[in-house]
Design an enzyme around this catalytic site. Structure first.
Site, mmCIF file in Angstrom:
data_model
loop_
_atom_site.group_PDB
_atom_site.id
_atom_site.type_symbol
_atom_site.label_atom_id
_atom_site.label_comp_id
_atom_site.label_asym_id
_atom_site.label_seq_id
_atom_site.Cartn_x
_atom_site.Cartn_y
_atom_site.Cartn_z
ATOM 1 N N ASP A 135 0.854 -1.181 0.000
ATOM 2 C CA ASP A 135 0.000 0.000 0.000
ATOM 3 C C ASP A 135 0.898 1.242 0.000
ATOM 4 O O ASP A 135 2.043 1.178 -0.423
ATOM 5 C CB ASP A 135 -0.916 -0.038 1.234
ATOM 6 C CG ASP A 135 -2.286 0.587 0.983
ATOM 7 O OD1 ASP A 135 -2.303 1.794 0.699
ATOM 8 O OD2 ASP A 135 -3.303 -0.108 1.080
ATOM 9 N N HIS A 193 -3.469 6.045 3.596
ATOM 10 C CA HIS A 193 -4.279 4.937 3.092
ATOM 11 C C HIS A 193 -3.827 3.588 3.646
ATOM 12 O O HIS A 193 -4.641 2.761 4.087
ATOM 13 C CB HIS A 193 -4.224 4.939 1.562
ATOM 14 C CG HIS A 193 -5.128 3.966 0.885
ATOM 15 N ND1 HIS A 193 -4.696 2.728 0.455
ATOM 16 C CD2 HIS A 193 -6.430 4.041 0.551
ATOM 17 C CE1 HIS A 193 -5.693 2.092 -0.125
ATOM 18 N NE2 HIS A 193 -6.767 2.860 -0.083
ATOM 19 N N SER A 376 -11.230 -0.435 -1.054
ATOM 20 C CA SER A 376 -9.979 -0.522 -0.302
ATOM 21 C C SER A 376 -10.227 -0.873 1.152
ATOM 22 O O SER A 376 -9.377 -1.487 1.807
ATOM 23 C CB SER A 376 -9.229 0.820 -0.357
ATOM 24 O OG SER A 376 -8.642 1.034 -1.606
#
Length: 464
Positions: A135, A193, A376
């Site tokens: 990620d 994220h 996600s």
């Protein structure tokens, strides 16, 4: 390159570590031998390049002369432009809230909805398993993540084999500089994220119940530079997960498959227009990971709500366990991509499964928490569930088909009036929800039947 290793024999190896070793040695031996002439040529040109073994390929930087020289070689099968692409990741629009003040553990709605706490109550929290994530990076010292980071023993940190940074330079499309730098020697998140997705997999504090498998350990790889990735950065992370190597190590000789994770979460997409110029560009890479006995969980994408919007690697592949997103009422999220997969002509049904992905609260850097929405956020629920199942039955490690079957066959079926592909309104599975929304307790009970649980937890009574 034209020569690629065959991994068919790996399926006959039951032990996960031995299977990983076979895949690592087969891929590295083929790449090491067959790349010699090409690498000799690249050395003569004096160009920058990096060799890979997860797929027998080489990334190189050069101009027109080199391009034509490569195209003329009989051992070169494809030449792709490895352009950076902007990942489809959610933007934080909610105000960041703080750590909960209450003394009791508060379980987030999404974790409770899929019945993960019921599995914990039976004694299984993911212990003995390792979750991998590629990620934007991870804030490993976040209060919700530090306890489950494999590189932390409670007093000292060792990032060797537990962290890899596939970002070696600045992406020309991003802002100048990077808060994590490049080739970061320890886990760092330059975007928020990654820390959010890892929290959904393994995050927990005394008050924050944000993760599916808080007893699991995690390792990580940064595959995006401030949200920008490329086929090469995604491939490099996959390669490292098959056989992690130490910081600055040689991927061809220093990899250790015994340190590989059981499952990898992939909350990213690689678009055709911005890097993945052919649908199959990452297919053999993902298939190699699966051959090594590692479950590859992939977000379906946020291109909904039309049919045929699961259209980017690696969500489109049969080897990926693709996850769509639902809301608190188990309805498909408006943004969640739908199948079938038409970009490669397969008409493959996708997603495989769905999980909560709308308004999910999890960790972000700075010991903070925020709600985000996207597939996600859905995919990490499934990665965490894989860890729960393997902790309940360690013999499931490396048994990807069985793990996926347990999860799909115990999901709560969901049907849709949106008919995609050859679906009917009552079809299960379908191209909107796949097999349905995950149910951790039902999956656990299928992996560990009630009779077995009775004998494990029943009191022992002695009588004369």
């Amino acid at each position: 390159l034209r020569e690629q290793a065959s991994l068919e024999e790996a399926a006959r190896i039951s032990d996960k570590t031995e299977r990983g070793r076979f895949v690592y040695h087969r891929l590295t031996s083929v790449a090491s031998r067959s790349q010699v002439p090409l690498r000799t040529m690249l050395d003569a040109y004096g160009v920058e390049y990096r060799a890979y073994w997860v797929n027998n390929m080489i990334w190189a930087r050069g101009g027109r002369e080199l391009l034509f020289a490569l195209a003329a070689r009989p051992d070169v099968m494809h030449i792709y432009a490895n352009t950076w692409q902007r990942a489809d990741i959610p933007t934080i629009t909610d105000s960041t809230d703080t750590t909960r003040a209450a003394d009791d553990l508060t379980i987030e709605w999404n974790i409770a909805l899929v019945n993960a706490p019921e599995v914990w109550a039976l004694g299984y929290t993911g212990q003995g398993t390792v979750i991998g994530g590629q990620d934007t990076g991870y804030e490993w010292q976040h209060e919700a993540l530090i306890g489950s980071y494999r590189g932390w023993d409670g007093a000292n940190a060792d990032h060797n084999y537990n962290w890899h940074d596939a970002i070696h330079e600045e992406n020309p499309s991003s802002s100048t500089g990077n808060p994590c730098g490049y080739n970061a020697p320890e886990p760092c998140d330059d975007n928020n994220h990654g820390t959010h997705t890892m929290g959904i997999m393994a995050g927990q504090t005394e008050t924050e119940g944000i993760g599916m498998a808080p007893g699991a350990k995690w390792i990580g790889c940064r595959n995006m530079e401030e949200g920008w990735g490329s086929p090469a950065t995604y491939s490099e992370c996959f390669e490292w997960f098959i056989a992690p190597y130490p910081i600055g190590g040689d991927p061809f000789t220093d990899g250790d498959p015994s340190k590989a994770p059981h499952v990898i979460n992939n909350s990213w997409a690689c678009t055709v227009s911005e890097g993945c110029v052919a649908p199959d560009i990452l297919r053999s890479v993902v298939e190699a990971v699966r051959s090594a006995g590692i479950v590859t969980v992939q977000s379906a994408g946020n291109n909904g709500s039309s049919c045929g919007t699961v259209n980017t690697p690696a969500a489109i592949y049969d080897a990926s366990f693709t996850v769509g997103a639902t809301d608190v009422s188990d309805n498909i999220a408006f943004f969640s991509s739908r199948g079938p997969v038409t970009i490669d002509g397969s008409n493959r049904r996708k997603p495989d499964i769905v999980a909560p992905g709308q308004g999910v609260r999890s960790s972000i850097p700075g010991n903070s928490y925020v709600e985000l929405s996207g597939t996600s956020m859905a995919a990490p629920h499934v990665a965490g569930l894989v860890a729960l199942l393997i902790s309940a039955d360690p013999s499931l490690a490396g048994q990807i088909d069985e793990l996926e079957e347990i999860i799909t066959q115990t999901a709560i079926p969901r049907t849709s009036s949106q008919v995609c592909g050859d679906d009917q309104p009552d079809s299960v599975p379908n191209n909107v929800y796949g097999w349905g929304r995950i149910d951790a307790l039902a999956a656990f009970l299928k992996a560990r039947p009630p009779v077995e649980l009775f004998w494990r937890f029943a009191p022992v009574v002695f009588s004369e």
